[in-house]
Design an enzyme around this catalytic site. Structure first.
Site, short mmCIF file in Angstrom:
data_model
loop_
_atom_site.label_atom_id
_atom_site.label_comp_id
_atom_site.label_asym_id
_atom_site.label_seq_id
_atom_site.Cartn_x
_atom_site.Cartn_y
_atom_site.Cartn_z
N ASP A 96 48.52 -7.46 -12.08
CA ASP A 96 48.67 -8.90 -12.23
C ASP A 96 48.37 -9.25 -13.68
O ASP A 96 47.63 -8.54 -14.37
CB ASP A 96 47.72 -9.62 -11.27
CG ASP A 96 48.02 -11.10 -11.17
OD1 ASP A 96 49.03 -11.54 -11.76
OD2 ASP A 96 47.26 -11.81 -10.50
N ASP A 274 50.46 -8.56 -1.39
CA ASP A 274 49.13 -8.03 -1.68
C ASP A 274 48.11 -9.04 -1.20
O ASP A 274 48.42 -10.24 -1.10
CB ASP A 274 48.95 -7.76 -3.18
CG ASP A 274 48.62 -9.06 -3.93
OD1 ASP A 274 47.43 -9.32 -4.18
OD2 ASP A 274 49.57 -9.81 -4.26
#
Length: 377
Positions: A96, A274
């Site tokens: 990320d 996720d």
């Protein structure tokens, strides 16, 4: 399969829903989708070893740009051979960009047109993340899939600030893409995903998705969901975004969710998920079963000789609910490991079932029946 996206192949689409079975190719192997990705924010999936992750079917795991760049630093990780070697994981890694920390650490950051100035949550040290910085950091980490920098609005969010966040995220996405091109990011085989924001505003969701779709990203994510809104609103946001993202590239909904939420979003056309939920709740004694979640801290399990589930078979299955409750009550580390292993396997096995039912052509009826049973408690 299309000529302009050689790394992503749609193998089967469901005739009654938007679900699809696909394969995403990365430098460290193929990812079979739909897929759940265990979260390893600090370069580790809490309580799990890489070997255990492989044994339960993990294909790809997550790292976090913000956290890893603070500690131990992306420079150190690069010096020691990149994130794969550093953490002993030879499969794909998605990182990320730190965009979620724009939301979660709102009191410790200042938004600027050129990026985000953070005050470290560890020691107060100043840290700046702009589009170029997040690409450079993820390049040093060596992740297979990198995310653009974006601004994740809170919920609820007024339309004006949300529109500003969408516009700012669009500018940052273009700058991330340009910098990746200039620095040989794609030549090294790394993929870059754009992120569509827009909070609860359908027109802003569409605007964000269409602006990103016009750019040659490797894949696209739906961001800004699961930030406190009701489930119905969450599903509405995803449904408002997915139709405007390219069908021939992977679609990723970030940071969620419960098992039924994932199945419902697969039906909308989502490929990747996720979430910290399965590992986080495991550390507090909550485990997942086909009949819904089970809290092993409850006294009713004190003398229960049964495994967590007869249907979800893994290493934890050999232990009784009584023993697992004892470990959690006693604060033993083994309890965290065994319950995390079970929960992550539950999620990964659910995705394997989803893939099988898409291939079989009965995903619509199967996922509705599965959700009905899970939610019947």
């Amino acid at each position: 399969m299309t000529d302009d996206c050689p790394h992503f192949h749609v193998l089967k689409t469901d005739s009654d829903t938007g679900a699809r079975r696909a394969r995403l190719h990365t430098r460290h192997g193929a990812i079979e989708t739909p897929i759940f990705m265990p979260v390893g924010t600090q370069g580790t999936v809490k309580a799990m070893t890489p070997v255990q992750l492989r044994e339960i079917g993990a294909q790809v795991i997550l790292g976090n740009t913000y956290h890893l760049n603070l500690r131990p630093t992306s420079e150190l990780i690069a010096e020691l051979g990149g994130l794969h070697r550093f953490m002993g994981w030879d499969g794909p890694i998605l990182t990320d960009s730190g965009g979620f920390q724009v939301f979660s650490l709102a009191k410790l950051r200042k938004l600027r047109d050129d990026g985000v100035a953070f005050q470290s949550h560890l020691d107060g040290k100043k840290l700046f993340l702009g589009p170029r910085e997040v690409v450079d950091i993820q390049s040093r980490l060596g992740s297979d899939i990198a995310m653009v920098l974006d601004e994740c609005p809170p919920w609820p969010c007024e339309r004006g600030p949300c529109a500003e966040a969408v516009a700012r995220s669009a500018r940052w996405a273009e700058q991330c893409l340009a910098h990746a091109r200039d620095t040989g990011f794609f030549e090294r085989g790394q993929l870059l995903f754009g992120i569509a924001q827009g909070s609860t505003y359908d027109d802003l969701r569409r605007e964000a998705a269409e602006s990103l779709a016009a750019l040659p990203f490797s894949g696209y994510a739906v961001g800004g969901v699961s930030v406190g809104e009701p489930e119905d609103e969450m599903l509405k946001q995803v449904a408002a975004t997915i139709p405007h993202l390219p069908a021939h590239k992977p679609r990723y909904t970030m940071g969620l969710g419960t098992p039924p939420q994932m199945l419902k979003m697969i039906a909308l056309g989502v490929d990747m998920f996720d979430c910290v939920l399965p590992s986080r709740v495991a550390r507090h004694g909550l485990v997942f079963t086909p009949d819904g979640p089970l809290n092993l801290r409850n006294a009713v399990h004190t003398r229960d000789p049964r495994p967590i589930s007869e249907e979800v078979v893994n290493y934890t299955t050999q232990f009784s609910r009584s023993y697992l409750r004892h470990l959690i009550q006693a604060g033993e580390i083994l309890g965290c490991t065994l319950l995390t292993l079970h929960n992550l396997h539950f999620y990964l096995d659910l995705m394997a079932q989803a893939r099988a039912h898409i291939e079989a052509g009965d995903y619509a009826s199967w996922h509705r029946a599965w959700c009905a049973r899970y939610e019947a408690q």
